[in-house]
Scaffold this motif. Sequence first.
Motif, PDB file in Angstrom:
ATOM      1  N   THR A  40      31.218   4.970  40.189  1.00  0.00           N
ATOM      2  CA  THR A  40      29.966   4.201  40.165  1.00  0.00           C
ATOM      3  C   THR A  40      28.816   5.133  40.503  1.00  0.00           C
ATOM      4  N   PHE A  41      27.755   5.067  39.701  1.00  0.00           N
ATOM      5  CA  PHE A  41      26.626   5.984  39.871  1.00  0.00           C
ATOM      6  C   PHE A  41      25.318   5.206  39.832  1.00  0.00           C
ATOM      7  N   THR A  42      24.257   5.848  40.278  1.00  0.00           N
ATOM      8  CA  THR A  42      22.960   5.164  40.279  1.00  0.00           C
ATOM      9  C   THR A  42      21.995   5.900  39.354  1.00  0.00           C
ATOM     10  N   ALA A  43      20.988   5.168  38.918  1.00  0.00           N
ATOM     11  CA  ALA A  43      19.865   5.746  38.178  1.00  0.00           C
ATOM     12  C   ALA A  43      18.661   4.887  38.523  1.00  0.00           C
ATOM     13  N   PRO A  45      16.755   2.201  40.290  1.00  0.00           N
ATOM     14  CA  PRO A  45      17.257   1.034  41.023  1.00  0.00           C
ATOM     15  C   PRO A  45      18.586   0.519  40.496  1.00  0.00           C
ATOM     16  N   LEU A  46      19.097   1.142  39.454  1.00  0.00           N
ATOM     17  CA  LEU A  46      20.286   0.618  38.772  1.00  0.00           C
ATOM     18  C   LEU A  46      21.557   1.191  39.389  1.00  0.00           C
ATOM     19  N   THR A  47      22.617   0.349  39.350  1.00  0.00           N
ATOM     20  CA  THR A  47      23.955   0.809  39.748  1.00  0.00           C
ATOM     21  C   THR A  47      24.856   0.620  38.540  1.00  0.00           C
ATOM     22  N   ASP A  49      28.578   0.845  37.122  1.00  0.00           N
ATOM     23  CA  ASP A  49      29.984   0.838  37.556  1.00  0.00           C
ATOM     24  C   ASP A  49      30.875   1.052  36.332  1.00  0.00           C
ATOM     25  N   ALA A 310      24.391   9.078  34.931  1.00  0.00           N
ATOM     26  CA  ALA A 310      24.733   7.744  34.408  1.00  0.00           C
ATOM     27  C   ALA A 310      24.309   7.572  32.950  1.00  0.00           C
ATOM     28  N   TRP A 460      24.394  -3.019  37.132  1.00  0.00           N
ATOM     29  CA  TRP A 460      23.706  -3.923  38.071  1.00  0.00           C
ATOM     30  C   TRP A 460      22.230  -3.550  38.112  1.00  0.00           C
ATOM     31  N   PRO A 462      18.930  -4.791  40.335  1.00  0.00           N
ATOM     32  CA  PRO A 462      18.792  -5.605  41.546  1.00  0.00           C
ATOM     33  C   PRO A 462      18.114  -6.954  41.312  1.00  0.00           C
ATOM     34  N   SER A 468      12.665  -3.043  37.716  1.00  0.00           N
ATOM     35  CA  SER A 468      14.092  -2.999  37.391  1.00  0.00           C
ATOM     36  C   SER A 468      14.344  -3.111  35.893  1.00  0.00           C
TER      37      SER A 468
END
Length: 534
Positions: A40-43, A45-47, A49, A310, A460, A462, A468
């Motif tokens: 799972t990584f972020t970019a 505000p996004l996650t 999976d 990501a 995801w 938020p 977002s």
Amino acid sequence: MADDRFQTPEAQALRTHQTAIARLHLRDLLVDPSRPGSMTFTAGPLTIDFSRMLGDTTTLDLLESLAASLGVPQKLRAMVSGDVVNATEQRAALHTALRANRETQLSVDGADVMSDVTHTANAVSAYVEAVTSGARRGATDDRLTDVVVIGIGGSDLGPRMVTAATRSHHTGRVRLHFVANVDPAELDAALAPLDPTSTLVVVISKTFTTVETLANAAAARSWLLDSVGETGLPNHLCAVTTAVDAAAAFGVPADAVFGFRDWVGGRFSLSSAVGIGIEFAVGPSGMRSLRDGMRSVDDALLADPGQPNAAVLLGMLDIWYTQYFGTKTKAVIPYAQDLALLPSHLQQLQMESNGKSVTVDGQPVSWPTSPIVWGAPGTNGQHAFFQLLHQGTNLVPVDFIGVPSISGSERADLLQANLLAQAAALSLGRTAADLRASGADESLIPHKEMPGNRPSTLIWLPDLSPFSVGALVALYEHATAVAGFAWGVNPFDQWGVERGKELASDLLPAVAGGIVPDGTDASTAASLQHLRRP
Ligand code: F6P
């Protein structure tokens, strides 16, 4: 020389790896509690999976290596630097400039672009503020309460989608009505309840030549004219285009024409003045927030080379599934009704960018390119096409979009429970043994058995704030470019749509009752006759 991009050591390593992965099942892989964290990584505000993908962390590493071997990072850097990455039109694709920090130094063909970008963004915001505050009014001094936005393709899909997605963040100062189809039904339905004296018509067309848009714009102009007359018309017209003179000739006053440059591709244009409809809905501060969210993902795109990225992984998954698992389509299922138009936007963004069969050098590809992108919001899709996703003969990777801020009620909880349930059911399936253990009727077991091992990515965001939603748009913009670069196609041109436009223009007189052009094929001639039957 034949392009052997998928014969390299990196590609071969992935193929060898795929044979090992193909022997595994997600129901076994998803037992590992460390898997979600490691995939799972972020970019911004996004996650994102990836833990339900067909593969593991080695797969992700090999996909990044393949991307590197195909020059994807270099091409991304060229893209955000303003280099000519759209070879067939000899243009840059510098949509990231539209949301760059204003002090950023960016140029195209040696000329600074940021002063122009900043000037236009400020001019659009000032115009939107003037209209929505009532400072700029209609010909009869009425406030402009309704904004009809006419455009199609990239001049419609992205802005319409983002406007819908950010519904909970609208200022409510004007009502937005988007019109795209040349079928009179759409514009007529939009105009029917409106009063011309309090309506602003915004014409959006990069070229100001798209016949559907010009036909709708002409009809809307006539509708206005009947009420406000020639002298009043300028109060009710606005345009966004690269063809500023054409807009002026249409009767749009100079201070209501907002330009953008040809290095902004239509399907990548919503962060430009093309997004004026969004700005009417969320206000100038909301539009700034949208661009900030996009920039947060732009910044992550090239931040840490060598770290999992990501956007690169999301793009490379299209190669992984089409090239190594033979998939033909991809479903995008947002579990948020306000994101219902996301699949439509992504259809143009991804299929108009990468639905090609020759490389940038004009060589035919010997590998699959863009999958067919389709989708609909969950939970609706569960009652429409999820049967095929679970038990059909087609393997369809799914991008789920989840919005945790949808909460605080039983219905919201039902939405989230269904999101997680569907991702689990696709991954885990249901074995005959499970079914027997649950007492299923033996005769029904073959019908109830679910293979599982059907991959998905869970993105995801938020909430549905402009920030977002902007981040989500930018993530897919970059994933689209990544996949196009990896496939070796030009993600920024769209020559395949030209012929249809030409044929429609040739057939228009015949449809209107004129003669059938010589050489018309038999089916078209017969269809023209059918159209003429009373
Ligand atoms: O579909 C072809 C296309 O050129 C798209 O790329 C574009 O977004 C759309 O038509 C509308 O073009 P314009 O903004 O020039 O009216």
